[in-house]
Design an enzyme around this catalytic site. Sequence first.
Site, PDB file in Angstrom:
ATOM      1  N   ASP A  17       0.823  -1.221   0.000  1.00  0.00           N
ATOM      2  CA  ASP A  17       0.000   0.000   0.000  1.00  0.00           C
ATOM      3  C   ASP A  17       0.856   1.270   0.000  1.00  0.00           C
ATOM      4  O   ASP A  17       0.405   2.327   0.431  1.00  0.00           O
ATOM      5  CB  ASP A  17      -0.946   0.030   1.208  1.00  0.00           C
ATOM      6  CG  ASP A  17      -1.741  -1.246   1.370  1.00  0.00           C
ATOM      7  OD1 ASP A  17      -2.348  -1.673   0.375  1.00  0.00           O
ATOM      8  OD2 ASP A  17      -1.740  -1.819   2.474  1.00  0.00           O
ATOM      9  N   LYS A  20       2.685   2.376  -5.057  1.00  0.00           N
ATOM     10  CA  LYS A  20       3.386   1.921  -6.262  1.00  0.00           C
ATOM     11  C   LYS A  20       2.582   2.210  -7.518  1.00  0.00           C
ATOM     12  O   LYS A  20       3.145   2.504  -8.572  1.00  0.00           O
ATOM     13  CB  LYS A  20       3.668   0.419  -6.164  1.00  0.00           C
ATOM     14  CG  LYS A  20       4.571   0.025  -5.001  1.00  0.00           C
ATOM     15  CD  LYS A  20       4.840  -1.469  -4.960  1.00  0.00           C
ATOM     16  CE  LYS A  20       3.618  -2.284  -4.599  1.00  0.00           C
ATOM     17  NZ  LYS A  20       3.114  -2.046  -3.229  1.00  0.00           N
ATOM     18  N   GLY A  44      -3.818  -4.263  -4.474  1.00  0.00           N
ATOM     19  CA  GLY A  44      -4.623  -3.194  -5.046  1.00  0.00           C
ATOM     20  C   GLY A  44      -3.785  -1.959  -5.268  1.00  0.00           C
ATOM     21  O   GLY A  44      -3.135  -1.464  -4.356  1.00  0.00           O
ATOM     22  N   HIS A  45      -3.747  -1.480  -6.502  1.00  0.00           N
ATOM     23  CA  HIS A  45      -3.025  -0.256  -6.826  1.00  0.00           C
ATOM     24  C   HIS A  45      -4.034   0.809  -7.245  1.00  0.00           C
ATOM     25  O   HIS A  45      -4.917   0.549  -8.059  1.00  0.00           O
ATOM     26  CB  HIS A  45      -2.032  -0.492  -7.974  1.00  0.00           C
ATOM     27  CG  HIS A  45      -0.884  -1.368  -7.591  1.00  0.00           C
ATOM     28  ND1 HIS A  45       0.025  -1.855  -8.500  1.00  0.00           N
ATOM     29  CD2 HIS A  45      -0.491  -1.836  -6.390  1.00  0.00           C
ATOM     30  CE1 HIS A  45       0.923  -2.602  -7.875  1.00  0.00           C
ATOM     31  NE2 HIS A  45       0.630  -2.594  -6.602  1.00  0.00           N
ATOM     32  N   GLN A 224       2.207  -6.161  -3.508  1.00  0.00           N
ATOM     33  CA  GLN A 224       2.539  -6.261  -2.083  1.00  0.00           C
ATOM     34  C   GLN A 224       3.904  -5.601  -1.827  1.00  0.00           C
ATOM     35  O   GLN A 224       4.205  -4.609  -2.444  1.00  0.00           O
ATOM     36  CB  GLN A 224       2.493  -7.715  -1.598  1.00  0.00           C
ATOM     37  CG  GLN A 224       1.110  -8.278  -1.439  1.00  0.00           C
ATOM     38  CD  GLN A 224       0.639  -9.043  -2.650  1.00  0.00           C
ATOM     39  OE1 GLN A 224       1.408  -9.574  -3.441  1.00  0.00           O
ATOM     40  NE2 GLN A 224      -0.655  -9.113  -2.826  1.00  0.00           N
TER      41      GLN A 224
END
Length: 435
Positions: A17, A20, A44-45, A224
């Site tokens: 988180d 990125k 999740g990005h 991650q």
Amino acid sequence: MSVLAENLAILGLQWGDEGKGKLVDLLSSRFQNVVRFQGGNNAGHTVVVDGVSIALHQVPSGALHEGCFLVVGSGVVLNLEVFLQELDRLAKRGFDLTDRLLISDKAHIILPHHIALDKWREGGLHKIGTTGRGIGPAYEMKAARMGVRMGDLLHAATLPERISHGHAEVSQLLGAEAGLASVADTARDILAIAQPLLPMIGDIQDFLWSAWRKGESILFEGAQATLLDIDHGTYPYVTSSNCSIGGLFTGTGLPPKALSHVLGVAKAYTTRVGAGPMPSELLDATGDRIRELGREFGTTTGRPRRCGWFDSVITGHACRVNGVDGLGLMKLDVLDGFDQVGLVVGYRDGEGRVGTRIPSCIQDWNEIQPEIKYFKGWSTPTRGIQDPAKLPAEARVYLEALTASVETPIAYLSTGPDRVEGYVAPGSFLAGLLA
């Protein structure tokens, strides 16, 4: 032979988180290929374009740039239904990926029995804090040689046999509680769901090798982060894949010499979702304030993130593991207005000794306390600053101490969520790469 391109990896340095997605989105227009090499839909990005947030979970973040060809590597585990839903959402936003997406025929598929096993474990005594999406069991059955790969979808006649091994094991363990359909029905449903994806399945190793040898540029996007790495993270409170630099090579089939630079991404503070050690965690109003200002809630799950000061011990460890050339430091603006800002510079063990070693066992993590150095905060907002000379003096002092503590310079500083909020550090490797 063509001149080989300077290829870049973007990896997380904390517990995920870190932001990125913004950096991949920001930089991907400079690259011809963007590769996601590991992880599942527990990642999740979020990228923000003109104030509008777009959440990406399995599709590489370069999706928002039409000139980028997207590759899903063999280290990824795919939930086909979720993947297709994401492609559909992107298409409705004007990003049709039909002709610029290649999925590895070696990438594994998350199946219903993986999800059932994951939820059963999390509901019992073996709580790790997973998202319950079947990612761990999918990797587990991959290692046990009971997995189903994307290439198996191209052989419909033998697909039920491939599914049956893991299906039988979970059925035997959970019985009726698993609520699983038959193997035949599962195979039929998976094939029906997968139909739109079949033309996109192929040999990504050969594709990437050819691209590299032709001098095409490649951006590798990690999911991650290093402290969630199955080998180098806070085991057992980790993910099920190698999300440090080693996973890039096993998840693509490319050799180490194909990589030119590593950009490591970290927040100007620290967050973590789920259970596990986090020495810098602030269980007070300061932690709550960071969470609210930083909107620290999971992209995938919506879970509130645990918040604390920047931890130079874990981040320095991650820089060494990955051979990081420069930091992408995110969300400095969240710390605007604090009277003081903390920096974890070491861990104090049970005998009072301060060091910078990362414990290997959970029992050792339980015995340490953070050694925190405090810095005067700044009242002048950093939000949107694009010139390092305009940063408040107090913020510069903090950043100098931070980079010294992890022995890695800043290559990019983010001062807000939007693409334009932040700057590439003059003289950094990233400035040279983008020149």
